[in-house]
Design a protein around this motif. Structure first.
Motif, short mmCIF file in Angstrom:
data_model
loop_
_atom_site.label_atom_id
_atom_site.label_comp_id
_atom_site.label_asym_id
_atom_site.label_seq_id
_atom_site.Cartn_x
_atom_site.Cartn_y
_atom_site.Cartn_z
N ALA A 62 0.65 -1.13 -0.04
CA ALA A 62 -0.05 0.09 0.04
C ALA A 62 0.92 1.38 0.07
CB ALA A 62 -0.67 -0.06 1.07
N ILE A 63 1.84 1.06 0.73
CA ILE A 63 2.88 2.23 0.51
C ILE A 63 3.36 2.82 -0.62
CG2 ILE A 63 5.05 3.16 1.30
CD1 ILE A 63 4.61 1.53 3.97
N ALA A 64 3.95 1.50 -1.30
CA ALA A 64 4.38 1.92 -2.70
C ALA A 64 3.46 2.33 -3.58
CB ALA A 64 4.99 0.57 -3.14
N GLU A 65 2.12 1.53 -3.46
CA GLU A 65 0.91 1.95 -4.46
C GLU A 65 0.35 3.21 -4.16
OE1 GLU A 65 -3.43 0.17 -5.50
OE2 GLU A 65 -2.01 -0.92 -4.27
N GLY A 66 0.66 3.69 -3.13
CA GLY A 66 0.35 5.26 -2.75
C GLY A 66 1.30 6.09 -3.28
N TYR A 72 8.10 -7.23 0.80
CA TYR A 72 7.45 -6.58 -0.28
C TYR A 72 7.07 -7.23 -1.61
CZ TYR A 72 6.83 -2.58 -3.70
OH TYR A 72 6.39 -2.09 -4.66
N LYS A 73 5.91 -7.27 -1.90
CA LYS A 73 5.57 -8.27 -3.08
C LYS A 73 5.08 -7.23 -4.38
CE LYS A 73 4.06 -12.18 -0.16
NZ LYS A 73 3.16 -12.73 0.23
N LYS A 74 5.95 -7.38 -5.17
CA LYS A 74 5.77 -6.25 -6.30
C LYS A 74 4.74 -6.94 -7.06
CE LYS A 74 10.05 -4.03 -6.94
NZ LYS A 74 11.07 -3.82 -8.01
N ASP A 130 5.53 -4.17 -12.15
CA ASP A 130 5.66 -2.98 -11.26
C ASP A 130 7.26 -2.84 -11.13
OD1 ASP A 130 5.75 -0.98 -9.43
OD2 ASP A 130 4.32 -2.11 -7.99
N ASN A 131 7.96 -1.63 -11.43
CA ASN A 131 9.30 -1.56 -11.35
C ASN A 131 9.57 -0.66 -10.31
OD1 ASN A 131 8.24 0.94 -12.23
ND2 ASN A 131 9.57 1.02 -14.30
#
Length: 363
Positions: free
Chosen positions: A15-19, A39-41, A45-46
């Motif tokens: 959620a942190i990365a997606e945000g 952390y599962k990309k 997703d790069n």
């Protein structure tokens, strides 16, 4: 500014990365216990999610524990260590640094001492040794004298300052030479809610936390340190499927604050264009007091016909249609009125591009 989110379960790293954030601040205990989830990309997703730093309780800190904190921080390529001082007794850090100043200097990982207080949501909050930045600076000065080079700075937690009814803008100004990080969270002034900024209001919508003047002070001091959203109260309550949406909102808040840093250079510093301000009320007066000498308007426009043909601070006020007399490539139109949405729609209908002046950040 460098921006991130403090991680604590049940918040997910995805959620942190997606945000939109690239950095996560991690509690020391999570890493020490190997409890950080992978952390599962998503496919394709790069994005890279990195550790901004560690946060650790100052209470109970020993030289051995500090060694472990610094070692883990280096292992995860963190940039700093924040020491939380909530409910902590005095002189803990001084005693530790007296024993291991050389080790701190060797690691070259800066340590940020966070302001704190004493108490809890049930009995309320009172000052402790680490509540005022003057005391934090004294501690930092003492520790830095022991190290080969300055290694101790300040992380200011806005929520904790609000619990003690501090003038946060003044506190930030006082410690500007030591301020390295901001922990941003909001509360109503009585409970340590740790919600996102702009959440709490009083009276007729007045903010409990004076976010505009806080950001204004950061702009004035050209703060370039870490901005970490410490909003664990929010993520302890919101459904998991909404986490990324809330983080996107906080990312937008950070971007809005950053845009104010660059407002003058990005929007006003266009010597090859004619600056036209839309609005001839109080905000035009505010603009002229802050920017009028360096960036004087070509003219201003207003929807109020009674203002046409008048002058404000020497600036001629005209009809909005006068904007079209200036070729599109030669004009720089900036809304200078609180009715941004309505005036923005009006300008778009006229085919006019525009920017916005938000005086809350400058006055």
């Amino acid at each position: 500014m460098l921006k991130g989110i403090q991680y604590r379960a049940p918040l997910s790293l995805e959620a942190i990365a997606e945000g939109g954030f690239s950095y996560a601040e991690i509690p020391y205990e999570v890493l020490a216990n190997n409890a950080l989830p992978t952390y599962k990309k998503k496919a394709g997703d790069n994005r890279i999610l990195m550790v901004s730093g560690l946060i650790c309780e100052l209470h109970g800190l020993t030289p051995d524990k500090l060694y472990d904190v610094l070692e883990i921080c280096r292992k995860y390529q963190g940039h700093y260590v924040v020491l939380s001082t909530m409910n902590c007794e005095p002189e803990v850090l001084e005693n530790v640094v007296e024993e291991c100043a050389m080790m701190i200097s060797d690691y070259k990982i800066p340590i940020f001492l966070e302001n704190g207080c004493r108490g809890d949501d049930e009995i309320g909050y009172i000052h402790n040794t680490y509540s005022d930045v003057s005391d934090l600076m004294k501690t930092a000065q003492y520790c830095n004298r022991l190290c080969e080079e300055p290694m101790v700075g300040i992380c200011y937690n806005i929520g904790y300052g609000n619990l003690l009814a501090k003038n946060i803008r003044s506190q930030i100004y006082q410690c500007k030479d030591y301020l390295c990080a901001i922990h941003a969270n909001d509360n109503g002034g009585t409970r340590n809610d740790k919600q996102m900024p702009y959440t709490f209001t009083k009276g007729r919508g007045d903010l409990v936390t004076d976010w505009y003047h806080i950001v204004q002070e950061l702009i004035h001091m050209e703060f370039g340190g870490w901005l970490i959203f410490d909003t664990t109260g929010l993520f302890g309550r919101c459904p998991e499927k909404l986490q990324a949406q809330y983080i996107r909102l906080m990312h937008a808040i950070a971007e809005d604050w950053e845009s104010q840093y660059t407002f003058a250079e990005r929007v006003l510093n266009k010597p090859d264009k004619k600056l036209i301000l839309f609005g001839a009320g109080q905000m035009l007066t505010d603009y002229m007091r802050v920017f009028g000498e360096k960036y004087p308007p070509y003219f201003a426009v207003d929807n109020g016909q009674s203002r046409w043909g008048t002058k404000v601070f020497g600036v001629s006020v005209k009809s909005p249609q006068e904007i079209l007399t200036v070729p599109a490539g030669e004009r720089n139109v900036v809304i200078c009125c609180m009715y941004y949405d309505a005036i923005g729609a009006q300008l778009r209908e006229m085919g006019v591009e525009y920017e916005e002046f938000h005086d809350q950040y400058f006055v």
